[in-house]
Design a protein around this motif. Structure first.
Motif, PDB file in Angstrom:
ATOM      1  N   LYS A 226       0.542 -10.685  -5.973  1.00 11.56           N
ATOM      2  CA  LYS A 226       1.643 -10.303  -5.076  1.00 11.56           C
ATOM      3  C   LYS A 226       1.305 -10.543  -3.608  1.00 11.56           C
ATOM      4  O   LYS A 226       2.196 -10.726  -2.783  1.00 11.56           O
TER       5      LYS A 226
ATOM      6  N   GLY B  46      -2.300   4.263   8.300  1.00  8.97           N
ATOM      7  CA  GLY B  46      -2.961   3.343   9.225  1.00  8.97           C
ATOM      8  C   GLY B  46      -2.047   2.803  10.303  1.00  8.97           C
ATOM      9  O   GLY B  46      -2.418   1.871  11.030  1.00  8.97           O
TER      10      GLY B  46
ATOM     11  N   ASP C 110       1.368 -11.426   8.716  1.00  3.84           N
ATOM     12  CA  ASP C 110       1.410 -10.237   7.857  1.00  3.84           C
ATOM     13  C   ASP C 110      -0.002  -9.815   7.469  1.00  3.84           C
ATOM     14  O   ASP C 110      -0.343  -8.636   7.483  1.00  3.84           O
TER      15      ASP C 110
ATOM     16  N   PRO D 259      -3.693  -3.418   0.185  1.00  3.56           N
ATOM     17  CA  PRO D 259      -2.642  -3.499  -0.829  1.00  3.56           C
ATOM     18  C   PRO D 259      -3.074  -4.388  -2.000  1.00  3.56           C
ATOM     19  O   PRO D 259      -4.055  -5.122  -1.895  1.00  3.56           O
ATOM     20  N   GLU D 260      -2.293  -4.270  -3.073  1.00  2.00           N
ATOM     21  CA  GLU D 260      -2.550  -5.041  -4.288  1.00  2.00           C
ATOM     22  C   GLU D 260      -2.681  -6.527  -3.963  1.00  2.00           C
ATOM     23  O   GLU D 260      -1.858  -7.089  -3.247  1.00  2.00           O
TER      24      GLU D 260
ATOM     25  N   TYR E 264       2.423 -13.739  -1.093  1.00  2.00           N
ATOM     26  CA  TYR E 264       3.685 -13.938  -0.392  1.00  2.00           C
ATOM     27  C   TYR E 264       3.624 -13.486   1.068  1.00  2.00           C
ATOM     28  O   TYR E 264       4.583 -13.641   1.808  1.00  2.00           O
ATOM     29  N   MET E 265       2.524 -12.896   1.463  1.00  2.00           N
ATOM     30  CA  MET E 265       2.385 -12.474   2.851  1.00  2.00           C
ATOM     31  C   MET E 265       2.131 -13.689   3.731  1.00  2.00           C
ATOM     32  O   MET E 265       1.431 -14.609   3.349  1.00  2.00           O
TER      33      MET E 265
ATOM     34  N   ARG F 138      -5.384  -4.821   9.927  1.00  2.00           N
ATOM     35  CA  ARG F 138      -5.471  -3.813  10.986  1.00  2.00           C
ATOM     36  C   ARG F 138      -5.250  -2.419  10.416  1.00  2.00           C
ATOM     37  O   ARG F 138      -6.003  -1.484  10.667  1.00  2.00           O
ATOM     38  N   ARG F 139      -4.187  -2.283   9.627  1.00  2.00           N
ATOM     39  CA  ARG F 139      -3.848  -0.966   9.089  1.00  2.00           C
ATOM     40  C   ARG F 139      -4.824  -0.533   8.002  1.00  2.00           C
ATOM     41  O   ARG F 139      -5.106   0.658   7.855  1.00  2.00           O
TER      42      ARG F 139
ATOM     43  N   GLN G  83      -1.835  -8.012  10.217  1.00  2.00           N
ATOM     44  CA  GLN G  83      -1.341  -6.646  10.376  1.00  2.00           C
ATOM     45  C   GLN G  83      -1.839  -5.755   9.230  1.00  2.00           C
ATOM     46  O   GLN G  83      -2.222  -4.607   9.439  1.00  2.00           O
ATOM     47  N   VAL G  84      -1.847  -6.308   8.007  1.00  2.00           N
ATOM     48  CA  VAL G  84      -2.322  -5.549   6.847  1.00  2.00           C
ATOM     49  C   VAL G  84      -3.789  -5.161   7.039  1.00  2.00           C
ATOM     50  O   VAL G  84      -4.185  -4.026   6.762  1.00  2.00           O
TER      51      VAL G  84
ATOM     52  N   TYR H  55       0.849  -1.181   0.000  1.00  2.00           N
ATOM     53  CA  TYR H  55       0.000   0.000   0.000  1.00  2.00           C
ATOM     54  C   TYR H  55       0.894   1.244   0.000  1.00  2.00           C
ATOM     55  O   TYR H  55       1.833   1.342   0.783  1.00  2.00           O
TER      56      TYR H  55
ATOM     57  N   ARG I  61     -10.122  -0.046  -1.241  1.00  2.00           N
ATOM     58  CA  ARG I  61      -9.229   1.037  -1.639  1.00  2.00           C
ATOM     59  C   ARG I  61      -8.049   1.142  -0.673  1.00  2.00           C
ATOM     60  O   ARG I  61      -6.987   1.640  -1.025  1.00  2.00           O
ATOM     61  N   ALA I  62      -8.243   0.702   0.553  1.00  2.00           N
ATOM     62  CA  ALA I  62      -7.192   0.813   1.570  1.00  2.00           C
ATOM     63  C   ALA I  62      -6.299  -0.425   1.621  1.00  2.00           C
ATOM     64  O   ALA I  62      -5.296  -0.429   2.318  1.00  2.00           O
TER      65      ALA I  62
ATOM     66  N   GLU J  36      -3.139   8.970   9.274  1.00  2.00           N
ATOM     67  CA  GLU J  36      -4.379   8.706   8.533  1.00  2.00           C
ATOM     68  C   GLU J  36      -4.101   7.969   7.231  1.00  2.00           C
ATOM     69  O   GLU J  36      -4.839   7.060   6.846  1.00  2.00           O
TER      70      GLU J  36
ATOM     71  N   ALA K  62      -7.799   0.941   9.605  1.00  2.00           N
ATOM     72  CA  ALA K  62      -7.481   2.294  10.071  1.00  2.00           C
ATOM     73  C   ALA K  62      -7.491   3.281   8.903  1.00  2.00           C
ATOM     74  O   ALA K  62      -8.048   4.373   9.008  1.00  2.00           O
ATOM     75  N   ARG K  63      -6.875   2.889   7.794  1.00  2.00           N
ATOM     76  CA  ARG K  63      -6.837   3.784   6.634  1.00  2.00           C
ATOM     77  C   ARG K  63      -8.240   4.056   6.103  1.00  2.00           C
ATOM     78  O   ARG K  63      -8.544   5.153   5.660  1.00  2.00           O
TER      79      ARG K  63
END
Lengths: 608, 215
Positions: free
Chosen positions: B13, A299, B21, B88-89, B16-17, B27-28, B24-25, A20, B85-86, A296, B31-32
């Protein structure tokens, strides 16, 4: 192609991109392709603030697409070489051989072989002179450019000092050069006119019979002295509003805001404290806005208030006031790294609830007051014990203390002082702890002192390898104290670092030799091969101790004499003399030492 | 508060997490996307997130389930759009719904396995029709010999241009088998097998009635 190999390597997420916040542009929409290379693994590089700033800055230019590139771990390197996969940018997976610019950030001396390896994996000749007009321009910046000479043969140009402005100037120049289709040598000539740009091929180094540098002479119009670039208006310097957020665990993974650049303390061993002078700070309001925007957009659950010495930031309380409620509502914590024992605030730490989470770490650096005075670490034993007592009373039951061994003028008494201090911290815990049942852990870490260019100790001899090892075992014997854990770094590593730090251009050949023998990742214990290095120095007929363990004459011409970081040689020598006499110098806030760095601001004032 | 579950895919992609991982992705990403997820109490609060079946690294999946609690009483109209949208690919949320049953009710899981190389598909089909196909299997309590077919509820193997494609239905829960053991079993028992590359994709999770497990 890559997807066939990634399942076979350790931590494949290092190589796959797509995180991201990573920037993907249309190839046809840009004029310049830049590979920002960090010569260590992904987890280390992705923790580095400078890379985040410059990645974002480059990509803010519409005509530039900047991608990230890290050193592949040896398992990946093997697969890449076997299958002819050239080093690629993480975002496009295109070979960086076809880019316009390959930019390295050089954070420590032990990554030099990785730079060569990355150039080679990209399919590029490692030496600057062997790269023709078809090759990307290879540039480098970062703290090690205080003395760029050991890698001068490999890099086309160095950026000396702070990169936020000169990077844009360089990109403009490269864009122009590409449109005019100029040669590499013409591009380098034009670049050499920029303030802070050093083109090593335009300088000739002559040596004395004893191996020391006789002279460094520029050719053509090249500058005699390259003065570092500096941001004069630090509050308004470019700062990213988002970071790439790794999809896998890295070392430092959080929002970072840079509260100030430079440091008011004049610790005589510290390179950063001297080369980032003078101190400049951001307004609390600016930092609060940047921290919130970044939190923001990323995150992240932690905001780190970063600098060389955050407890010296004048508006720390205001900044924390601005952030604390906002963060609490969002379950975001605030971290304060780099605090000093003489002015850290337990009240602040408790407000941040940071104590139990991150632990307390102080760096007294030396075991006796005499030696702390020599290095100008203006912290007293009482400061330290007070800080520990406050922490223990607050319920804390572990503390880490960092020291250096091999400091100039050090005696065994100073070393014993480290053990004595550990003992006193233990007594302090017994007296002040409110939770004795849990016990206490005192961790003592010692690094070996490495004299660095640009510091008052640049003249000093580093302790020999044998002496460092003797001191380590001496300390081990003194450090058998209950509840005290003692760690020390490999002395061989510090020795090599000492050679590289003050090395000259002759070292280039040794680095190339070592790399050809397969040396990589020297900063990683499992890959560090001191015997290989010794062989290479012997083969090149160079003496490691000449570079590391030799006290320099007062007027010796240093290999980095033509690189000026703003602090005058006279000031450094004055500080050296005071060190030898054990006299401390006041910090910049107490009294200006006229070190010269304020001249860089062109009449402006520093923020001490 | 709403007890919710996401159905999402992991492809490209993102495969591979690791499992941690991915947590955590998320969680963030929550938040985003400013999605108010519930946090645990205590000194170090963290969002309550739970993935039904951990996905091995380098596996793709079109049927991942993540449980979480929402602080508010309604799910925004743009929830899926905002979250995607928040992210990752390679991670894509397909739906969000109220969860009722716990993930322990998942009893079967299906995978597509594409193997490239030399592989005799008829011999593979024949191999798994019999009982007593023993291999060494690693578990928390150490290595032991097991009958692979005890874990296989269904298997088909078809020839492809580069090798073979297997679809397998495996038991999970009390008896879980990583589908990598299917390939190991083939390599052990089918002569002249030479597999160069394997890719795995989790295709569905089922309850005891063989209905796709969702809420």
């Amino acid at each position: 192609m890559l997807s066939k190999f990634l399942p076979r390597v350790r931590k494949p997420a290092r190589y796959c991109g797509g995180e991201y916040g990573s920037v993907v542009k249309a190839r046809s929409s840009v004029e310049l392709r830049v590979a920002f290379c960090f010569p260590d693994v992904y987890e280390v590089g992705m923790s580095h603030l400078g890379m985040k700033i410059l990645y974002s800055l480059y990509n803010s230019l519409p005509y530039v697409w900047c991608e990230r590139c890290f050193a592949p771990w040896p398992d990946m390197e093997e697969l890449m070489r076997e299958n002819n996969i050239p080093l690629f940018g993480l975002e496009s997976r295109d070979s960086i051989r076809d880019f316009d610019c390959v930019a390295f950030t050089i954070q420590y001396e032990l990554c030099y072989t990785n730079i060569l390896n990355m150039l080679d994996l990209a399919g590029l000749p490692v030496k600057s002179k062997d790269r023709d007009n078809s090759c990307p321009l290879v540039i480098a910046g970062g703290p090690c450019t205080c003395n760029p000479e050991p890698i001068a043969d490999f890099i086309d140009l160095f950026v000396i000092g702070e990169g936020e402005e000169v990077s844009v100037e360089l990109m403009e120049l490269m864009k122009q050069g590409k449109q005019e289709d100029i040669t590499k040598s013409e591009l380098l000539r034009r670049a050499s006119e920029l303030e802070g740009v050093y083109v090593p091929s335009m300088y000739t180094v002559l040596y004395n019979d004893d191996g020391t540098v006789k002279s460094v002479t520029p050719s053509g119009d090249a500058k005699n002295i390259i003065t570092k670039r500096i941001i004069t208006d630090f509050d308004n310097v470019y700062y990213p509003d988002s970071f790439v957020v790794p999809s896998t665990e890295v070392i430092h993974d959080r929002v970072m805001v840079e509260v100030q650049r430079g440091c008011i303390r004049g610790c005589r061993f510290c390179q950063a404290g001297h080369t980032y002078r003078p101190i400049r700070e951001k307004k609390a309001a600016t930092l609060a806005r940047q921290a919130k925007t970044l939190a923001e957009n990323t995150g992240y659950e932690e905001i780190s208030l970063t600098s060389l010495s955050t407890s010296d930031y004048k508006q720390l309380k205001e900044l924390v006031d601005e952030l604390i409620d906002w963060c609490r509502e969002r379950h975001i914590s605030i971290a304060l790294p780099s605090q000093r024992a003489d002015n850290f605030s337990m009240e602040l730490m408790q407000r941040l609830q940071a104590v139990r989470r991150t632990g307390l770490t102080f760096a007294p650096e030396a075991g006796t007051q005499r030696l702390r005075d020599v290095i100008n670490k203006n912290i007293t034993e009482q400061d330290l014990l007070n800080a520990c007592a406050i922490a223990f009373r607050a319920g804390y039951n572990s503390v880490k203390l960092y020291f250096m061994i091999g400091l100039p003028t050090e005696t065994d008494e100073d070393l014993e002082g480290i053990a004595t201090l550990a003992q006193k911290v233990l007594y302090t815990w017994r007296e002040s702890s409110v939770k004795k049942t849990r016990g206490v852990t005192i961790t003592i870490g010692t690094a070996s002192f490495v004299p660095k260019p640009g510091t008052p100790f640049q003249w000093c001899a580093q302790d020999s390898l044998e002496e460092l090892k003797r001191k380590q075992s001496f300390l081990v014997s003194k450090m058998k104290i209950k509840n005290v854990t003692f760690n020390y770094h490999d002395a061989e590593v510090s020795h090599l670092e000492g050679v590289m730090a003050r090395g000259d251009r002759k070292i280039s050949d040794v680095i190339e030799l070592a790399w050809r023998k397969g040396v990589r990742f020297d900063a990683w214990d499992e890959h560090f091969r001191p015997s290989f290095w010794r062989e290479c120095f012997a083969e090149a007929n160079l003496d490691m101790n000449f570079y590391a363990c030799r006290e320099r004459e007062k007027d010796e011409v240093f290999p980095w004499e033509h690189i000026y970081n703003g602090v005058t040689r006279e000031h450094l020598r004055k500080e050296y003399d005071r060190a030898m006499e054990g006299i401390v110098s006041p910090d910049c806030r107490t009294e200006c030492s006229m070190c010269g760095a304020m001249e860089l601001l062109g009449g402006g004032m520093c923020d001490a | 508060m709403l007890k919710l579950r996401l159905l999402y895919e992991i492809t490209g992609k993102a495969k591979y997490m690791s499992h941690l991982d991915t947590m955590q992705v998320f969680r963030r990403s929550f938040a985003r996307a400013e999605i108010p997820v519930s946090f645990t109490e205590g000194f170090n609060p963290h969002p309550y997130l739970s993935i039904a079946l951990p996905l091995p690294t380098c596996f793709e999946s079109v049927c991942e389930l993540l449980d979480f609690d929402l602080e508010s009483d309604r799910v925004s109209n743009t929830f899926i759009f905002d979250l995607n949208r928040a992210l990752p690919e390679g991670i894509t949320v397909m739906s969000v719904f109220v969860r009722v049953r716990a993930p322990k009710h998942i009893e079967y899981v299906s995978y597509d396995i594409e193997a490239e190389g030399v592989i005799d598909t008829e011999a593979v089909s024949a191999l798994f029709e019999r009982k007593g196909v023993m291999i060494m299997k690693r578990s928390k309590s150490g290595e032991s010999e097991v009958d692979v077919t005890d874990y296989i509820k269904g298997l088909s193997c078809q020839k492809t241009e580069n090798g073979a494609k297997l679809s397998v239905l495996l038991t999970t829960g009390a008896k879980t088998l990583n589908p990598e053991y299917i390939i190991r079993t083939i390599e052990k028992y089918v002569p002249e097998t030479d597999i160069e590359f394997v890719s795995y994709r989790r295709t569905e999770v089922y309850d005891r009635d063989m209905k796709p497990f969702r809420s």
